[in-house]
Write an enzyme that holds these catalytic residues in place. Structure first.
Site, short mmCIF file in Angstrom:
data_model
loop_
_atom_site.label_atom_id
_atom_site.label_comp_id
_atom_site.label_asym_id
_atom_site.label_seq_id
_atom_site.Cartn_x
_atom_site.Cartn_y
_atom_site.Cartn_z
N LYS A 67 55.61 9.78 15.15
CA LYS A 67 55.27 9.54 13.76
C LYS A 67 56.53 9.68 12.93
CE LYS A 67 52.44 11.15 9.94
NZ LYS A 67 51.28 11.93 9.50
N LYS A 84 53.14 5.44 15.12
CA LYS A 84 53.01 4.90 13.78
C LYS A 84 54.28 5.02 12.98
CE LYS A 84 51.04 7.51 10.37
NZ LYS A 84 50.16 8.49 9.74
#
Ligand code: PBG
Length: 326
Positions: free
Chosen positions: A196, A249
């Site tokens: 992330k 992500k």
């Protein structure tokens, strides 16, 4: 063999031929819809994400029914609580908004829909960081772990099939796994946000969840977007700590990492097309600059092609209806 004997266009000549030889498939069951449930009443549109709203419990139940009907793989629940404090107490409250939402969904949708709870503190702390702060105002990694673990345990008890820690504290997957096991919930899975980045593409989400840091930013815990070696180390740590599935992500800026993590780690990988990716397509489409459906399905297909088995996307419901109509 080369041209003229070799003519790749032969297999592109008709729609039937293109369908037959398509290498990457996309189905409603691959899609996970993020959803915001808030402690107030009614449905509140989110200005930075046209088409997405904060839902109250009744609207959440209706959304769950719609998602199950559409054949989605699952939904990922984010809470917008009524109160915030320095340690994010409402994240792990038995009557917290996500816990209430999970109970409601579980009782109304049975087991038809996989329920995933985002596990983090940022929407619940008054300072907006993903962990608790020490006296110097820095995020205290180790003091945050038991709070995340408590939150995950309460989400599992409320009906989550999967908890998804998004905080990026070191050691949180192991702490959550041990706490789930100790509370008799060893069959509840952990799908960690393994990779992330500290990304500019989360902007609209923070408006939606009211989770912007009051001071500073998240670069001390979220990863530097410049790094891929670090991404693989992060992913492997989560594997070793007992993660069952991994999230990368943002998705479109990280197709290389989706590929590498899925090739190397051997766990299911989900790509998260984040709020800013959603907003980019929506804004460009609203301005008449691109074909909305084409852009959405092309992006989702690219995320699958890179190696993601599942995709977390705010376009999930709509994409599912387009896919069914194809
Ligand atoms: C919470 C969390 C965030 C997102 C998912 N979980 C925001 C952040 O880290 O600031 C972003 C999702 C999106 O932009 O759609 N930590």
């Amino acid at each position: 063999m080369s041209f003229p004997a070799s003519r790749p266009r032969r297999l592109r000549r008709t729609s039937a031929l293109r369908t037959l030889f398509r290498e990457t498939t996309l189905a409603p069951a691959d899609l996970i819809a993020p959803v915001f449930v808030h402690a107030g009443t009614g449905v509140e549109p989110i200005s930075g994400m046209p088409g997405v709203s904060r839902l109250d419990l009744d609207a959440l139940a209706a959304f769950g029914a719609e998602a199950a009907e559409a054949g989605l793989g699952g939904i990922l629940l984010f809470g917008v609580p009524a109160t915030k404090d320095p340690t994010g107490t409402s994240a792990s409250a038995d009557d917290g908004i996500v816990q209430q939402g999970l109970r409601r969904l579980r009782s109304e949708s049975g087991t038809d829909l996989v329920l995933i709870a985002d596990t983090c503190l940022c929407a619940y702390t008054d300072h907006g960081h993903c962990g608790v702060l020490n006296s110097a105002g820095d995020v205290d990694n180790d003091a945050t772990l038991p709070l995340l673990a408590q939150t995950a345990v309460s989400q599992a008890a409320a009906g989550a099939d999967i908890v998804a820690p998004s905080d990026m504290m070191d050691g949180r997957v192991g702490a959550i796994r041990s706490a789930l096991d100790a509370s008799g919930q060893s069959d509840i899975a952990v799908m960690s946000y393994a990779v992330k980045h500290a990304s500019a593409f989360y902007g609209p989400f923070r408006e939606a969840a009211g989770s912007s840091p009051q001071e500073g930013d998240r670069r001390g815990y979220q990863m530097d977007p410049a790094n891929s070696g670090e991404a693989l180390r992060e992913a492997w740590l989560d594997v070793e700590e007992g993660a069952d599935a991994l999230i990368v992500k943002p998705a479109i800026t990280n197709l290389d990492l989706i590929y590498q993590v899925s090739e190397e780690c051997g766990l299911p990988v989900s790509g998260y097309a984040v709020s800013g990716e959603y907003a980019m397509i929506e804004s460009a489409a609203a301005a008449g600059q691109l074909d909305r459906q084409g852009a959405v399905l092309e992006s989702l297909t690219a995320i699958r092609r890179a190696g993601a088995g599942t995709i977390i996307t705010y376009h999930a419901l709509e994409a599912a209806s387009w896919l069914r109509a194809r």
